[in-house]
Design a protein around this motif. Structure first.
Motif, PDB file in Angstrom:
ATOM      1  N   ILE A 287       0.850  -1.197   0.000  1.00 38.73           N
ATOM      2  CA  ILE A 287       0.000   0.000   0.000  1.00 38.73           C
ATOM      3  C   ILE A 287       0.882   1.243   0.000  1.00 38.73           C
ATOM      4  O   ILE A 287       1.785   1.367   0.843  1.00 38.73           O
ATOM      5  CB  ILE A 287      -0.929   0.024   1.234  1.00 38.73           C
ATOM      6  CG1 ILE A 287      -1.840  -1.214   1.245  1.00 38.73           C
ATOM      7  CG2 ILE A 287      -1.769   1.297   1.268  1.00 38.73           C
ATOM      8  CD1 ILE A 287      -2.647  -1.357   2.519  1.00 38.73           C
ATOM      9  N   ASP A 288       0.634   2.140  -0.908  1.00 41.28           N
ATOM     10  CA  ASP A 288       1.352   3.408  -0.916  1.00 41.28           C
ATOM     11  C   ASP A 288       1.091   4.146   0.390  1.00 41.28           C
ATOM     12  O   ASP A 288      -0.064   4.391   0.770  1.00 41.28           O
ATOM     13  CB  ASP A 288       0.899   4.283  -2.093  1.00 41.28           C
ATOM     14  CG  ASP A 288       1.311   3.716  -3.448  1.00 41.28           C
ATOM     15  OD1 ASP A 288       2.244   2.883  -3.467  1.00 41.28           O
ATOM     16  OD2 ASP A 288       0.701   4.091  -4.459  1.00 41.28           O
ATOM     17  N   GLY A 289       2.148   4.473   1.084  1.00 42.20           N
ATOM     18  CA  GLY A 289       2.006   5.126   2.383  1.00 42.20           C
ATOM     19  C   GLY A 289       1.869   4.157   3.536  1.00 42.20           C
ATOM     20  O   GLY A 289       1.973   4.558   4.696  1.00 42.20           O
TER      21      GLY A 289
ATOM     22  N   GLU B  85      -9.177   3.711  -5.886  1.00 42.56           N
ATOM     23  CA  GLU B  85      -7.771   3.320  -5.745  1.00 42.56           C
ATOM     24  C   GLU B  85      -7.568   1.902  -5.234  1.00 42.56           C
ATOM     25  O   GLU B  85      -6.457   1.358  -5.302  1.00 42.56           O
ATOM     26  CB  GLU B  85      -7.025   4.301  -4.827  1.00 42.56           C
ATOM     27  CG  GLU B  85      -7.604   4.456  -3.446  1.00 42.56           C
ATOM     28  CD  GLU B  85      -8.490   5.682  -3.319  1.00 42.56           C
ATOM     29  OE1 GLU B  85      -8.514   6.297  -2.231  1.00 42.56           O
ATOM     30  OE2 GLU B  85      -9.176   6.015  -4.315  1.00 42.56           O
ATOM     31  N   TRP B  86      -8.646   1.268  -4.759  1.00 46.24           N
ATOM     32  CA  TRP B  86      -8.521  -0.112  -4.281  1.00 46.24           C
ATOM     33  C   TRP B  86      -8.877  -1.142  -5.352  1.00 46.24           C
ATOM     34  O   TRP B  86      -8.786  -2.353  -5.090  1.00 46.24           O
ATOM     35  CB  TRP B  86      -9.399  -0.323  -3.043  1.00 46.24           C
ATOM     36  CG  TRP B  86      -8.894   0.444  -1.859  1.00 46.24           C
ATOM     37  CD1 TRP B  86      -9.375   1.609  -1.367  1.00 46.24           C
ATOM     38  CD2 TRP B  86      -7.763   0.095  -1.055  1.00 46.24           C
ATOM     39  NE1 TRP B  86      -8.624   2.020  -0.291  1.00 46.24           N
ATOM     40  CE2 TRP B  86      -7.624   1.110  -0.088  1.00 46.24           C
ATOM     41  CE3 TRP B  86      -6.854  -0.962  -1.063  1.00 46.24           C
ATOM     42  CZ2 TRP B  86      -6.621   1.092   0.876  1.00 46.24           C
ATOM     43  CZ3 TRP B  86      -5.848  -0.979  -0.114  1.00 46.24           C
ATOM     44  CH2 TRP B  86      -5.734   0.031   0.843  1.00 46.24           C
ATOM     45  N   LYS B  87      -9.224  -0.707  -6.526  1.00 45.25           N
ATOM     46  CA  LYS B  87      -9.627  -1.647  -7.582  1.00 45.25           C
ATOM     47  C   LYS B  87      -8.486  -2.621  -7.899  1.00 45.25           C
ATOM     48  O   LYS B  87      -7.346  -2.213  -8.156  1.00 45.25           O
ATOM     49  CB  LYS B  87     -10.031  -0.909  -8.850  1.00 45.25           C
ATOM     50  CG  LYS B  87     -10.592  -1.844  -9.937  1.00 45.25           C
ATOM     51  CD  LYS B  87     -11.160  -1.063 -11.096  1.00 45.25           C
ATOM     52  CE  LYS B  87     -11.705  -1.985 -12.179  1.00 45.25           C
ATOM     53  NZ  LYS B  87     -12.822  -2.829 -11.676  1.00 45.25           N
ATOM     54  N   GLY B  88      -8.812  -3.924  -7.861  1.00 42.52           N
ATOM     55  CA  GLY B  88      -7.841  -4.962  -8.171  1.00 42.52           C
ATOM     56  C   GLY B  88      -6.858  -5.269  -7.067  1.00 42.52           C
ATOM     57  O   GLY B  88      -5.994  -6.131  -7.235  1.00 42.52           O
ATOM     58  N   LYS B  89      -7.001  -4.612  -5.913  1.00 37.55           N
ATOM     59  CA  LYS B  89      -6.067  -4.804  -4.812  1.00 37.55           C
ATOM     60  C   LYS B  89      -6.663  -5.605  -3.653  1.00 37.55           C
ATOM     61  O   LYS B  89      -5.983  -5.857  -2.659  1.00 37.55           O
ATOM     62  CB  LYS B  89      -5.584  -3.443  -4.291  1.00 37.55           C
ATOM     63  CG  LYS B  89      -4.804  -2.636  -5.322  1.00 37.55           C
ATOM     64  CD  LYS B  89      -4.350  -1.310  -4.736  1.00 37.55           C
ATOM     65  CE  LYS B  89      -3.579  -0.497  -5.776  1.00 37.55           C
ATOM     66  NZ  LYS B  89      -3.136   0.813  -5.216  1.00 37.55           N
TER      67      LYS B  89
ATOM     68  N   GLN C 165       1.762 -13.188   0.493  1.00 31.67           N
ATOM     69  CA  GLN C 165       2.796 -13.246  -0.547  1.00 31.67           C
ATOM     70  C   GLN C 165       2.867 -11.973  -1.388  1.00 31.67           C
ATOM     71  O   GLN C 165       3.673 -11.892  -2.323  1.00 31.67           O
ATOM     72  CB  GLN C 165       2.542 -14.466  -1.439  1.00 31.67           C
ATOM     73  CG  GLN C 165       2.690 -15.789  -0.710  1.00 31.67           C
ATOM     74  CD  GLN C 165       2.071 -16.964  -1.456  1.00 31.67           C
ATOM     75  OE1 GLN C 165       1.719 -16.853  -2.634  1.00 31.67           O
ATOM     76  NE2 GLN C 165       1.944 -18.091  -0.770  1.00 31.67           N
ATOM     77  N   GLY C 166       2.027 -10.990  -1.072  1.00 30.43           N
ATOM     78  CA  GLY C 166       2.098  -9.716  -1.752  1.00 30.43           C
ATOM     79  C   GLY C 166       1.375  -9.637  -3.079  1.00 30.43           C
ATOM     80  O   GLY C 166       1.534  -8.665  -3.820  1.00 30.43           O
ATOM     81  N   GLU C 167       0.532 -10.628  -3.390  1.00 31.20           N
ATOM     82  CA  GLU C 167      -0.226 -10.580  -4.640  1.00 31.20           C
ATOM     83  C   GLU C 167      -1.357  -9.561  -4.559  1.00 31.20           C
ATOM     84  O   GLU C 167      -1.755  -8.981  -5.578  1.00 31.20           O
ATOM     85  CB  GLU C 167      -0.797 -11.961  -4.957  1.00 31.20           C
ATOM     86  CG  GLU C 167       0.259 -13.040  -5.171  1.00 31.20           C
ATOM     87  CD  GLU C 167      -0.357 -14.414  -5.332  1.00 31.20           C
ATOM     88  OE1 GLU C 167      -1.416 -14.506  -5.993  1.00 31.20           O
ATOM     89  OE2 GLU C 167       0.204 -15.385  -4.791  1.00 31.20           O
ATOM     90  N   TYR C 168      -1.905  -9.376  -3.354  1.00 27.20           N
ATOM     91  CA  TYR C 168      -2.964  -8.403  -3.107  1.00 27.20           C
ATOM     92  C   TYR C 168      -2.625  -7.640  -1.840  1.00 27.20           C
ATOM     93  O   TYR C 168      -1.878  -8.121  -0.973  1.00 27.20           O
ATOM     94  CB  TYR C 168      -4.321  -9.089  -2.965  1.00 27.20           C
ATOM     95  CG  TYR C 168      -4.793  -9.763  -4.228  1.00 27.20           C
ATOM     96  CD1 TYR C 168      -5.564  -9.064  -5.156  1.00 27.20           C
ATOM     97  CD2 TYR C 168      -4.443 -11.079  -4.510  1.00 27.20           C
ATOM     98  CE1 TYR C 168      -5.987  -9.670  -6.329  1.00 27.20           C
ATOM     99  CE2 TYR C 168      -4.863 -11.691  -5.687  1.00 27.20           C
ATOM    100  CZ  TYR C 168      -5.629 -10.974  -6.586  1.00 27.20           C
ATOM    101  OH  TYR C 168      -6.035 -11.574  -7.755  1.00 27.20           O
ATOM    102  N   ALA C 169      -3.211  -6.453  -1.720  1.00 34.07           N
ATOM    103  CA  ALA C 169      -2.978  -5.637  -0.527  1.00 34.07           C
ATOM    104  C   ALA C 169      -3.912  -6.019   0.613  1.00 34.07           C
ATOM    105  O   ALA C 169      -3.548  -5.908   1.788  1.00 34.07           O
ATOM    106  CB  ALA C 169      -3.149  -4.161  -0.862  1.00 34.07           C
ATOM    107  N   VAL C 170      -5.122  -6.472   0.268  1.00 33.20           N
ATOM    108  CA  VAL C 170      -6.145  -6.736   1.283  1.00 33.20           C
ATOM    109  C   VAL C 170      -6.908  -8.005   0.921  1.00 33.20           C
ATOM    110  O   VAL C 170      -7.210  -8.239  -0.253  1.00 33.20           O
ATOM    111  CB  VAL C 170      -7.157  -5.558   1.384  1.00 33.20           C
ATOM    112  CG1 VAL C 170      -8.222  -5.834   2.443  1.00 33.20           C
ATOM    113  CG2 VAL C 170      -6.440  -4.245   1.679  1.00 33.20           C
TER     114      VAL C 170
ATOM    115  N   ALA D 240       6.191  -9.569   8.625  1.00 36.59           N
ATOM    116  CA  ALA D 240       6.351  -8.128   8.442  1.00 36.59           C
ATOM    117  C   ALA D 240       5.269  -7.573   7.533  1.00 36.59           C
ATOM    118  O   ALA D 240       4.973  -8.138   6.475  1.00 36.59           O
ATOM    119  CB  ALA D 240       7.733  -7.832   7.856  1.00 36.59           C
ATOM    120  N   GLY D 241       4.685  -6.467   7.958  1.00 32.86           N
ATOM    121  CA  GLY D 241       3.720  -5.755   7.132  1.00 32.86           C
ATOM    122  C   GLY D 241       2.298  -6.250   7.217  1.00 32.86           C
ATOM    123  O   GLY D 241       1.392  -5.619   6.661  1.00 32.86           O
ATOM    124  N   ILE D 242       2.040  -7.365   7.913  1.00 34.43           N
ATOM    125  CA  ILE D 242       0.690  -7.932   7.970  1.00 34.43           C
ATOM    126  C   ILE D 242      -0.056  -7.379   9.179  1.00 34.43           C
ATOM    127  O   ILE D 242       0.426  -7.418  10.309  1.00 34.43           O
ATOM    128  CB  ILE D 242       0.738  -9.466   8.037  1.00 34.43           C
ATOM    129  CG1 ILE D 242       1.437 -10.041   6.808  1.00 34.43           C
ATOM    130  CG2 ILE D 242      -0.687 -10.027   8.155  1.00 34.43           C
ATOM    131  CD1 ILE D 242       0.772  -9.707   5.488  1.00 34.43           C
TER     132      ILE D 242
END
Length: 336
Positions: free
Chosen positions: A147-149, A163-167, A217-222, A239-241
Motif C-alpha cells: 500500500i502506498d504510504g 484506488e482499491w480496484k484490483g487490490k 505473498q504480496g499478490e494483493y494488498a487486502v 512483516a507488514g501484515i
C-alpha cells in the motif's frame, strides 16, 4: 505476540488412534460401546489442528474413547449424512453455521449437552438440535507493504474508493460461507450503490483458503475473511501484515455441532459433543487454531490478542429479517 498453546497435540491423538478417512464403510465399522470403551464417528469440515484438539481433549477426558474422523467440505458431508439416513455411519457432525443445518434437520437427534450451561442461550437451537461451538469474526487481512504510504484501510466504505480496484481479494459468496457472511454483511452496511462500488474493486476466488496466502505473498494488498485464518500470520509476526476489524461494521458467524439421528454410537456421540463444547477443548482451539470460543467462562484476551466482541462494531446479520434478506441477497448477487 500472544499465542499460548495449552497442551501439545500429537501424543494423545496417537494414543487415541485417530483415523482420518473418507471411506463410509470404514466409519461404519467403528461400533458402539464395548465394555468400558466408547466409540464415536465424527464427520468434520475442520482442519487437522481443530480435529487434533478435539481428539486430544477426548483422550484426556477418557483414554478409552475412540474417535474416527471423516473429513471433507461441510456441504458434501451433510449430503452424505442425508444419503446414509437409512443406515447412518456418523454420530456427530462438526461444524457449520446453524442456518446450513435447517435443510438437514430430519437427520438430527436433539441433544443438550451439560456443557451448554456456559453457552449463551441464543446460540443454542430452541429444540436442542444443535449448539454453537465457536465464533468467526470478519476482518481484513492487510499487507501494508503493498500500500502506498503503508496505511491500512479501516472500513468497508474506504474499500469502495477507486484506488482499491484490483487490490482486494475475497471468496465468492456463491461458493464460500466466509464470502457470503462478509459480503452479505457489507451489503447491509453499505447499501446497494456503495456495495456495487466495493464489488467492482474485488477480485473473487472460488476457494476461501486462497485469500490469506495471496495477501501474505504480496499478490494483493487486502483480503476479506475470518480472524481465525488471519491471526496465524499475526502470531508469526510476518512483516507488514495487519488484521483490521472494519470500523463501520463487522459480522459474526457461529459454527455449530450436532448429533446424527440413529448414529451407531449414540452414547459416544454425546460424549464427544460434551468434549467439543468443554472449556478445555475451547481454550485449546483458541490457543492452537485461533477459533474464538462461545463459552462465557473463557478469557479470550489471556490466550490470544483478539479484541473483545463488545469492543467491536458488530452488525447483526441473523435478525428476524435476515432469513429473507439472505435469500434476496443470493438472487441479487447472481444479477451482478
Amino acid at each position: 505476540m500472544k499465542s499460548r498453546a495449552l497442551t501439545t497435540i500429537g501424543a494423545a491423538a496417537a494414543a487415541l488412534a485417530l483415523a482420518l478417512t473418507g471411506c463410509a464403510s470404514d466409519a461404519g465399522d467403528a461400533g458402539g460401546a464395548t465394555g468400558d470403551k466408547l466409540s464415536a464417528v465424527m464427520y468434520s469440515s475442520n482442519n487437522e489442528t481443530v480435529i487434533g484438539v478435539v481428539t486430544d481433549a477426548a483422550a484426556a477426558h477418557d483414554p478409552a474413547v475412540k474417535v474416527e474422523a471423516v473429513t471433507g467440505s461441510s456441504g458434501p458431508l451433510l449430503e452424505r449424512i442425508a444419503s446414509e439416513s437409512g443406515a447412518p455411519a456418523a454420530d456427530v457432525f462438526y461444524s457449520a453455521p446453524a442456518a446450513t443445518f435447517e435443510a438437514f434437520a430430519d437427520y438430527v437427534e436433539p441433544y443438550l449437552s451439560p456443557e451448554a450451561a456456559a453457552i449463551p442461550e441464543e446460540l443454542i437451537d430452541p429444540d436442542h438440535r444443535w449448539t454453537a461451538a465457536n465464533a468467526h469474526v470478519v476482518a481484513f487481512m492487510v499487507n501494508t507493504n503493498q500500500i502506498d504510504g503503508g496505511k491500512a484501510p479501516k472500513s468497508w466504505a474506504e474499500l469502495t474508493k477507486p484506488e482499491w480496484k484490483g487490490k482486494v481479494i475475497a471468496p465468492n459468496p456463491e461458493q464460500s460461507t466466509t464470502g457470503f457472511t462478509a459480503l452479505y454483511g457489507a451489503y447491509k452496511v453499505l447499501g446497494k450503490e456503495d456495495f456495487e462500488k466495493l464489488v467492482a474493486n474485488l477480485e473473487l476466488t472460488e476457494s476461501t483458503s486462497n485469500v490469506y496466502p495471496a495477501v501474505a505473498q504480496g499478490e494483493y494488498a487486502v483480503s476479506i475473511g475470518y480472524e481465525s485464518n488471519i491471526y496465524p500470520y499475526i502470531a508469526g509476526e510476518q512483516a507488514g501484515i495487519e488484521m483490521v476489524y472494519p470500523e463501520d461494521g463487522t459480522f459474526v458467524e457461529h459454527d455449530s455441532v450436532l448429533l446424527v439421528k440413529g448414529g451407531p454410537n449414540a452414547d459416544g456421540g454425546k460424549a464427544l459433543i460434551d468434549v467439543i463444547l468443554s472449556k478445555k477443548a475451547q481454550e485449546e482451539n483458541l490457543a492452537q487454531s485461533f477459533r474464538r470460543p462461545v463459552r462465557t467462562d473463557i478469557d479470550v484476551a489471556s490466550i490470544v490478542d483478539f479484541k473483545a466482541l463488545d469492543d467491536l462494531n458488530v452488525v447483526d446479520i441473523h435478525g428476524d429479517d435476515d432469513t429473507q434478506g439472505r435469500a434476496d441477497f443470493t438472487e441479487y448477487w447472481k444479477s451482478l
